[in-house]
Design a protein around this motif. Structure first.
Motif, PDB file in Angstrom:
ATOM      1  N   GLN A  29       0.846  -1.191   0.000  1.00 35.06           N
ATOM      2  CA  GLN A  29       0.000   0.000   0.000  1.00 35.06           C
ATOM      3  C   GLN A  29       0.889   1.251   0.000  1.00 35.06           C
ATOM      4  O   GLN A  29       1.463   1.613   1.028  1.00 35.06           O
ATOM      5  N   VAL A  30       0.957   1.886  -1.146  1.00 36.84           N
ATOM      6  CA  VAL A  30       1.787   3.079  -1.318  1.00 36.84           C
ATOM      7  C   VAL A  30       0.918   4.200  -1.853  1.00 36.84           C
ATOM      8  O   VAL A  30       0.205   4.019  -2.849  1.00 36.84           O
ATOM      9  N   GLU A  31       0.958   5.340  -1.203  1.00 40.63           N
ATOM     10  CA  GLU A  31       0.152   6.481  -1.642  1.00 40.63           C
ATOM     11  C   GLU A  31       1.056   7.684  -1.896  1.00 40.63           C
ATOM     12  O   GLU A  31       1.870   8.060  -1.047  1.00 40.63           O
ATOM     13  N   PHE A  32       0.911   8.260  -3.075  1.00 41.17           N
ATOM     14  CA  PHE A  32       1.595   9.513  -3.398  1.00 41.17           C
ATOM     15  C   PHE A  32       0.776  10.655  -2.810  1.00 41.17           C
ATOM     16  O   PHE A  32      -0.353  10.896  -3.221  1.00 41.17           O
ATOM     17  N   VAL A  33       1.347  11.355  -1.829  1.00 42.12           N
ATOM     18  CA  VAL A  33       0.605  12.399  -1.114  1.00 42.12           C
ATOM     19  C   VAL A  33       0.925  13.798  -1.626  1.00 42.12           C
ATOM     20  O   VAL A  33       0.333  14.784  -1.190  1.00 42.12           O
ATOM     21  N   ARG A 232       3.183  17.716 -11.632  1.00 46.73           N
ATOM     22  CA  ARG A 232       3.494  16.354 -11.191  1.00 46.73           C
ATOM     23  C   ARG A 232       3.802  16.278  -9.694  1.00 46.73           C
ATOM     24  O   ARG A 232       3.861  15.164  -9.151  1.00 46.73           O
ATOM     25  N   LEU A 233       4.037  17.404  -9.056  1.00 47.96           N
ATOM     26  CA  LEU A 233       4.358  17.394  -7.629  1.00 47.96           C
ATOM     27  C   LEU A 233       3.125  17.224  -6.746  1.00 47.96           C
ATOM     28  O   LEU A 233       3.246  17.080  -5.539  1.00 47.96           O
ATOM     29  N   GLY A 234       1.950  17.223  -7.359  1.00 49.92           N
ATOM     30  CA  GLY A 234       0.735  16.967  -6.603  1.00 49.92           C
ATOM     31  C   GLY A 234       0.106  18.225  -6.046  1.00 49.92           C
ATOM     32  O   GLY A 234       0.679  19.323  -6.083  1.00 49.92           O
ATOM     33  N   ALA A 235      -1.079  18.058  -5.503  1.00 53.53           N
ATOM     34  CA  ALA A 235      -1.827  19.169  -4.919  1.00 53.53           C
ATOM     35  C   ALA A 235      -1.269  19.516  -3.544  1.00 53.53           C
ATOM     36  O   ALA A 235      -0.552  18.718  -2.928  1.00 53.53           O
ATOM     37  N   HIS A 240      -0.931  16.989   5.639  1.00 53.05           N
ATOM     38  CA  HIS A 240      -2.252  16.622   6.155  1.00 53.05           C
ATOM     39  C   HIS A 240      -2.678  15.250   5.628  1.00 53.05           C
ATOM     40  O   HIS A 240      -3.267  14.445   6.360  1.00 53.05           O
ATOM     41  N   LYS A 241      -2.384  14.987   4.372  1.00 51.12           N
ATOM     42  CA  LYS A 241      -2.729  13.676   3.805  1.00 51.12           C
ATOM     43  C   LYS A 241      -1.974  12.564   4.532  1.00 51.12           C
ATOM     44  O   LYS A 241      -2.530  11.501   4.820  1.00 51.12           O
ATOM     45  N   THR A 242      -0.701  12.815   4.835  1.00 50.79           N
ATOM     46  CA  THR A 242       0.095  11.817   5.545  1.00 50.79           C
ATOM     47  C   THR A 242      -0.434  11.604   6.958  1.00 50.79           C
ATOM     48  O   THR A 242      -0.504  10.468   7.447  1.00 50.79           O
ATOM     49  N   ALA A 243      -0.812  12.703   7.612  1.00 54.20           N
ATOM     50  CA  ALA A 243      -1.376  12.586   8.962  1.00 54.20           C
ATOM     51  C   ALA A 243      -2.674  11.778   8.938  1.00 54.20           C
ATOM     52  O   ALA A 243      -2.926  10.957   9.827  1.00 54.20           O
ATOM     53  N   ARG A 244      -3.497  11.970   7.891  1.00 53.96           N
ATOM     54  CA  ARG A 244      -4.742  11.207   7.788  1.00 53.96           C
ATOM     55  C   ARG A 244      -4.459   9.721   7.597  1.00 53.96           C
ATOM     56  O   ARG A 244      -5.172   8.863   8.147  1.00 53.96           O
ATOM     57  N   LEU A 245      -3.428   9.413   6.828  1.00 54.84           N
ATOM     58  CA  LEU A 245      -3.045   7.988   6.662  1.00 54.84           C
ATOM     59  C   LEU A 245      -2.689   7.372   8.018  1.00 54.84           C
ATOM     60  O   LEU A 245      -3.099   6.246   8.327  1.00 54.84           O
TER      61      LEU A 245
END
Length: 253
Positions: A29-33, A232-235, A240-245
């Motif tokens: 499980q890998v997520e690009f944040v 490509r660097l994302g939104a 915050h996305k990492t903290a939610r994970l």
């Protein structure tokens, strides 16, 4: 990689190519944040205001000199950047150079005399780093995270680096990547010119900067490439996305 695959339940990555890299090596499980620099790279003053505050003429072409923040980088890279500035002064009028002083360094570490700074029209500034970078038309820079910062600020650059000979030899044997700069690695193509090791000379650097000079077709193409990198660097919101994970994992326990 085997240890990470065995121990990690979920992995948050900040560069787009990292997701496929880890998945192909067994991390499930890998997520690009997104990259946290998208949130943190912010200007306090618009470029025109920054230039006015530092007495830079509106018609001047402003070139950034970013040799790195370590003393070894300063001793290895800065002298050739100064030689490049001298070469450019011989070919172009109305040049102004900006050199940000990293908090890890002192003006003495730079080894530049007041006479030399005045002769080449170089101003050393120790604060408002992002404002300084955004005020530049072009930048000569050492490779590193700074290249992504410049990309986010949409500043064209030529990337350089020089390793100790043994380090470079070992690196060539062990590291298999096409590019040295994060900008080109994210784009997966050459967006910004790179001059590494023996290719990094004052003459080559001056020629590379002249090739992407404001008003040229390559300058416009490079700006379009930087927009591609930014996309490509994302939104915003990587932290915050990492903290939610992490919170989701806690809830599962």
């Amino acid at each position: 990689m085997r240890t990470i695959a065995r121990l990690v339940d979920r992995l948050a990555v900040i560069l787009p190519f990292e997701r496929e890299f880890y998945i192909s090596r067994g991390v499930r499980q890998v997520e690009f944040v997104g990259h946290p620099l998208v949130d943190s790279v912010r200007m306090e003053f618009p470029p025109d205001e920054f230039r006015r505050r530092h007495g830079i003429a509106p018609e001047a072409i402003v070139i950034g000199i970013l040799p790195g923040s370590r003393k070894r980088e300063i001793s290895s890279i800065l002298p050739d950047f100064i030689k490049t500035a001298r070469l450019l002064k011989q070919q172009k009028a109305n040049l102004f150079f900006l050199l940000p002083l990293a908090p890890t360094l002192t003006t003495e570490d730079l080894g530049l005399t007041d006479k030399l700074l005045g002769e080449l029209n170089i101003k050393v500034i120790s604060d408002h780093r992002y404002d300084l970078m955004a005020a530049c038309d072009l930048v000569m820079t050492a490779s590193g995270t700074v290249t992504l910062e410049l990309a986010i600020l949409k500043v064209p650059m030529v990337v350089t680096y020089r390793f100790a000979p043994l380090t470079y030899l070992l690196g060539r044997l062990l590291v298999k990547v096409k590019y040295a700069s994060l900008v080109n690695l994210v784009a997966d193509r050459e967006v910004v010119p790179e001059l590494i090791q023996q290719d990094f000379t004052p003459n080559n650097l001056a020629l590379a900067l002249l090739a992407i000079w404001p008003g040229t077709e390559r300058h416009q193409a490079l700006l379009l490439g930087l927009h591609e990198v930014i996309s490509r660097l994302g939104a915003p919101g990587a932290s915050h996305k990492t903290a939610r994970l992490a919170l989701d994992l806690i809830k599962l326990q």
